[in-house]
Every structure is written in C-alpha cells, then in structure tokens.
Design an enzyme around this catalytic site. Structure first.
Site, PDB file in Angstrom:
ATOM      1  N   MET A  84     -17.984 -50.894 131.168  1.00 14.58           N
ATOM      2  CA  MET A  84     -18.165 -51.820 130.050  1.00 14.58           C
ATOM      3  C   MET A  84     -19.310 -51.308 129.194  1.00 14.58           C
ATOM      4  SD  MET A  84     -19.809 -55.281 131.621  1.00 14.58           S
ATOM      5  CE  MET A  84     -21.237 -55.328 132.697  1.00 14.58           C
TER       6      MET A  84
ATOM      7  N   TRP B 109     -30.348 -55.069 135.224  1.00 18.65           N
ATOM      8  CA  TRP B 109     -28.897 -54.969 134.966  1.00 18.65           C
ATOM      9  C   TRP B 109     -28.291 -56.340 134.681  1.00 18.65           C
ATOM     10  CZ3 TRP B 109     -26.124 -51.505 139.168  1.00 18.65           C
ATOM     11  CH2 TRP B 109     -26.133 -50.177 138.733  1.00 18.65           C
ATOM     12  N   GLU B 110     -27.314 -56.358 133.797  1.00 20.30           N
ATOM     13  CA  GLU B 110     -26.541 -57.572 133.490  1.00 20.30           C
ATOM     14  C   GLU B 110     -27.433 -58.742 133.081  1.00 20.30           C
ATOM     15  OE1 GLU B 110     -23.644 -56.762 133.174  1.00 20.30           O
ATOM     16  OE2 GLU B 110     -23.698 -54.962 134.371  1.00 20.30           O
ATOM     17  N   GLY B 111     -28.506 -58.414 132.392  1.00 19.57           N
ATOM     18  CA  GLY B 111     -29.437 -59.438 131.940  1.00 19.57           C
ATOM     19  C   GLY B 111     -30.649 -59.517 132.835  1.00 19.57           C
TER      20      GLY B 111
ATOM     21  N   HIS C 246     -31.362 -65.001 133.023  1.00 18.73           N
ATOM     22  CA  HIS C 246     -30.604 -65.852 133.940  1.00 18.73           C
ATOM     23  C   HIS C 246     -31.339 -67.160 134.225  1.00 18.73           C
ATOM     24  CE1 HIS C 246     -27.431 -62.985 134.485  1.00 18.73           C
ATOM     25  NE2 HIS C 246     -28.363 -62.059 134.424  1.00 18.73           N
TER      26      HIS C 246
END
Length: 611
Positions: free
Chosen positions: A161, A445-447, A452
C-alpha cells in the site's frame, strides 16, 4: 539460541478461553475446521517457523536487502521462504476474505503469530499482500479479481500500500500524487512519488501490485478527493499475463535501524508519463469526490491491528529467549545466604520480577488481540447480525488499544529481555537486540501512537453518540459484577473495580473537555496517550483475570507434576502480577488527567530547543 515459542498459550486461547467453536460453526467454516484441528495446525505451524522462517531472520538482519544499479536483491532464502508460506497455506490464501480455503482469523493469526516472531521482516510482506488482495476482493470488479487475486494468493505476485509522500505522512488528505483519465474509463495514468513503502520492491515475486492513493484531475480538495488505484510494477494484460514495465521506478531503499531484510522503498510513478493503474471503486462524482481513502482505511485498519500484533510477538520472542538464558546462565549466589553455591540467574529475585513482568504483558496483550480477532470473526461471519454489529464496534474500539499499547509495551518487554541477558544482550551474538531494533518502527508504522490515542478519544469514544463505547465499558463492568466475589481473587477484582471507576472518570473528563473546547482544547491531545493506556490496562487486566479464573478451575483438579499444572499456575501468576503491580497505575493516571496539569503547554517553546 534455539527459537522457542509458547504454543501452549495459543492453544489455551483457542480451546479453553475464547468461544472458538462459535466461529467454527459459522457457515463459511463449518465442515472445514473443528477444535480438533487446532493442535495439529499449531504444531505444524511451529515446525514451519523453526525450520523455514526463523533460519533467515538473523542472516537477513546481518546481510540486508541490497539495492544496486536500480535493482533490489532480497537476502538469501527470503524469496523462497515467502513462496513457501504463500504456496502451502500459511499465507494470504488462508487470511483473505471470500476465499474458500480461508481460516477464521483466530486460527490463522495464531499461526501467523509464531511465524512473525520467527521473522517479522518476512511475515509483514505476507500481511501486505493479504491486505492488498482484500481491498481488491472488497472493492474491485470481477475483472480486477480474476486478473490479480490468483497470482497474489499463490505467491507469484506480492502487494503493497502506497500512502506516504516526501512532504506528507499521516496527513494523507494533502497528498499530491496525481491521476489522469485515459480513453479507457477503467484505466488512469499515475504520476507522483511515494516513500517509506514497506516491501515496495521486495523481489519476493515476479510482479508487485501497488495499491496507490492519488488525486484525480479536478478532484475536490482534501481527503474526499482522493482516489485509489491498482498499479502493477509490470503491466498485466487482459489475459492475465505479465506485460511491459509500467513506469514504477525504485529510486532507493531506506537505511533503517532494523528490519534490514525488508525493502522499504521510495518509488516514482510515471517518470516517463507511462504509469497506468486500474481505479478501485467508482469514478469521481460531479463534486470531485472519490472513495479512495475510505477504501484504503480497510487495509490500514487490518495493518494497524497487525502492527500491534507484530510488536507483541517480538516482545514474546525476546521474553522466551531471556527465560531460556536465565535457566542456563550461572551467576551469583542466593541473596543473604553465606557460602551458598552459584546458581542460575532465574533464582535471583529481580530476574524473576522481570520475567514475570514480561510474561504478564505478553500474555495480557495477546489476550486482548485475540479477543479482537474473535470480534472480527463474528462481525464478518455470524448470522446473528445484532451480535455482529455489536462486536464490530468492540473491534473498532480495540484497534487503537492494540496498535498503540501493544507497540509501546513491547519496547519495555524487549528492553527487559536484554537486561536479563546482561552484557551479552547488548551484543549481536544473541537475538534479543535485533528484536528491539526491529520493533521500534511499530510505534510509528500505520500511524504514530498519538494518532491512535487521538482516534480513541476523538472517534471511538464518541461514535454512535457514545453508545458503542458505553456498551464496551458495560461489558467490562458486567465481568466485574459477575466475578467480584470469586474466591482467591478478591484483591485482584478490587483493583480491577477501582481501575474501572478511574477509567470511567477519564471518560467523563474527556466528555467535559469536549463540551468546553474553547478553554480545554489543548488538554484533549495532551493527555490522549495517557487516556489510551488507562483503557488498555483495564482491558488487559480483565482478560488476564478471566483467563486466570479458568486456570484456577483447571489446576484444582491437578497435582504438582501433572502435565499442565505449571502452565495453569503461570496463568494465575500473570493475572495476579498485572492486577497487583500494573493496574494500580490506572487510578494514578486518571488523577493526573483530571488535574489538568499543563506545564507542557506553559513551558516556552524556546526552552525546549537548544540554541
């Protein structure tokens, strides 16, 4: 040191704690899997991790993926291990939705956990392929699915992605990669640069299928205008064969702190104005709105849960190495005993403290993670749609807890594992230092962790006007009310009850702050991570105590020396330690949040910077 993993705890989760049979009885899995399959699948998966996956972990870290003259060369054995997992049912064909061979998440992720601990650089490539394939399965046309899915599932092609750009990271609404229509309404030209693309040009397959966010020509500003495109490195012809180079160029690989066997790439799309992609979902509407980011969030959410899980597996592996070392390393004598013989360091009180601290965190976070997988299995497969809807919201709430708390706590676990090994833990001759380097990225990673935490307080607490979060909190309260008088766990349940009330106070505090945004605005992000830790620690403690209640019943029928006696005693010890040593932090954090202490805000910015 030998790679070891606690397969017994995974079996406990699936066979003794979670209602796994409820998942297996869903129509998609009925007749394909039973509880009797759990031992065989986990035992075989453990064998694969030891014989196929773990042997490439340390060499992969030392050798690293190479990038020379525009060509990426994977570390020796990496491509073969990836192909083995994908071709033999340990990879995407078992993880993806709408696939006949698919496993329930609770079952698949148990095996994936072992392999991730064995080599996280490898399994994250499998997860990315699964995530990309799932997006195509969810939103692609039948033509898209026929063209890409079979080769992605069998390991021939891999997926990625592509979100981050050189000037835009988490603020995806500002990306500048562009897409332009062609004479074929299915196909758009892509032009732009993406960076920090995990496995962006890994070399594990014959083609790489990128899922790329790009802004269509004339699109609306911000996030609503972004589209999503399937962009293969090599064009895929109508008949499914691989065609010409698709103008996707690897500019370079990042030189990273860890995960050296994994290619994190900077990619240019359309340098020669010849990069094409298939648009996923509908074309932009009359207002220039697309659904690209909303669709990509499906893959991002899968990756967020996977990132927290990845972190906890690395913490677990480091803990198991440390425990193994502690039984073998002879050093020192029992405290206060003159003339005693030297003993294994596991006999020393502080070593035992660190080992139990690691054990409690690893097992508690694992329990929270698998509770989330169970919720997702019910959401996606149960005919009881009311229950599925309820559990879908529970899974949404757990996602930021798993990602943030799981990744942050793993660093402390791994650091303690290094401490147990002492000086040799700081050397590359033992594997634990690699786990620390490999796992740090997982807080980013991923935010980042804050993203979060902000998701929890700003979205998950408030979705459905707060009803979903209230139901989730009630689930915890119901557990406390049902078991507060269980013999042998009075102290632990009292601590859980106090922590729950403190967490409820934090929720009320945030409600008040949101109602008074004009004066409390900066407090909301300031205390977000502390608030997330409050709710995560309450939930982890509940899971551990719930498991301990089962273990207490089981151990009552056993004698010392019986096969599972020590295991169940360990489950009880994990719960007691966490409830009595970690959970008391929650009321203190809650009191700090309610105090609105604001030195961070009043300290001059200039005082934070060295001139």
């Amino acid at each position: 040191m030998e790679f070891r993993y606690d397969v017994r705890d995974l079996k406990f989760i699936l066979k003794e704690w979670l209602p796994t049979e409820e998942v297996l009885e869903c129509e998609r899995f009925s007749g394909n899997f039973t509880l009797d399959d759990v031992d065989m699948l986990l035992n075989e998966g453990y064998k694969v991790s030891k014989e196929i996956v773990n042997p490439i972990n340390a060499p992969g870290d030392k050798i690293g993926v190479k990038f020379e003259k525009g060509v990426v060369t994977p570390v020796p054995g990496f491509r073969e291990a990836y192909q083995f997992l994908q071709q033999n049912g340990w990879g995407s064909s078992s993880e993806c939705i709408k696939v006949e061979t698919g496993m329930p998440l609770v079952l698949y992720k148990a095996n994936a956990e072992i392999n991730t601990a064995a080599c996280p650089a490898l399994t994250s490539c499998v997860k990315l392929t699964s995530g990309a394939a799932n997006l195509i399965l969810r939103f692609g046309t039948q033509e898209n699915q026929d063209m890409f899915i079979p080769k992605m599932l069998d390991g021939s092609w891999q997926g990625t992605m592509c979100l981050t750009e050189p000037n835009f990271g988490s603020d995806t609404g500002d990306i500048i990669t562009r897409s332009y229509p062609t004479a074929d309404p299915r196909i758009w030209k892509i032009k732009g640069t993406k960076m920090f693309i995990t496995a962006g040009d890994q070399g594990t397959g014959d083609n790489t299928i990128h899922l790329v966010l790009a802004r269509p020509e004339g699109a609306a500003a911000g996030s609503p205008g972004i589209g999503l495109y399937i962009v293969p490195k090599y064009w895929v012809n109508e008949d499914g064969s691989v065609g010409d180079f698709n103008d996707v160029t690897t500019v370079g690989l990042e030189h990273k702190m860890g995960l050296h066997a994994q290619a994190t790439a900077m990619l240019n799309f359309g340098d020669d104005d010849n990069c094409r992609g298939f648009m996923l979902g509908p074309a932009p509407d009359a207002k220039g709105f697309s659904q690209g980011l909303a669709m990509m969030f499906h893959m991002m959410n899968e990756s967020r849960i996977g990132t927290g899980h990845n972190a906890n597996t690395q913490g677990a592996a480091a803990y198991y190495f440390a425990a193994q070392y502690a039984t073998e390393r002879i050093q020192g004598r029992p405290f206060g005993v003159k003339g005693a013989e030297r003993v294994p360091i596991i006999k020393h009180e502080d070593i035992r403290r660190m080992l139990l601290d690691m054990k409690a965190h690893v097992e508690g976070i694992r329990a929270m993670i698998f509770k989330g997988f169970y919720y997702l299995d019910i959401e996606n497969n149960s005919k009881d749609r009311e229950k599925a809807k309820k559990y879908a919201s529970f899974a949404e709430i757990l996602t930021p807890l798993v990602k943030c708390y799981g990744s942050e706590a793993s660093l402390g676990v791994i650091a303690q594992a290094i401490q147990v090994l002492g000086g040799v833990g700081y050397t590359q001759e033992y594997p634990v230092e690699q786990y620390l380097r490999d796992s740090k990225i997982l807080t980013i990673w991923e935010g980042t962790s804050f993203i979060h935490a902000n998701d929890l307080i700003g979205r998950k607490m408030r979705m459905k006007e707060g009803a979903a979060f209230a139901a989730w909190m009630k689930d915890i309260k119901d557990f406390i009310d049902a078991d507060k008088n269980v013999q042998g766990f009075t102290k632990e349940m009292e601590n859980l009850a106090k922590a729950y009330e403190a967490a409820a106070d934090v929720k009320a505090t945030y409600d008040s702050w949101y109602a008074n945004m004009s004066t409390k605005r900066q407090l909301i992000p300031l205390y977000a991570i502390k608030a997330l830790f409050v709710f995560a620690e309450v939930y982890v403690a509940m899971c551990l105590i719930d498991q301990a209640l089962i273990a207490a019943k089981k151990v009552a029928g056993l004698k010392p020396g019986d096969g599972d006696y020590v295991y169940y005693q360990g489950k009880i010890a994990s719960a007691r330690y966490y409830a009595n040593n970690i959970l008391p932090n929650v009321p203190m954090l809650a009191a700090l949040i309610k105090s609105e202490e604001d030195t961070v805000l009043t300290c001059p910015e200039e005082a934070l910077v060295v001139s």
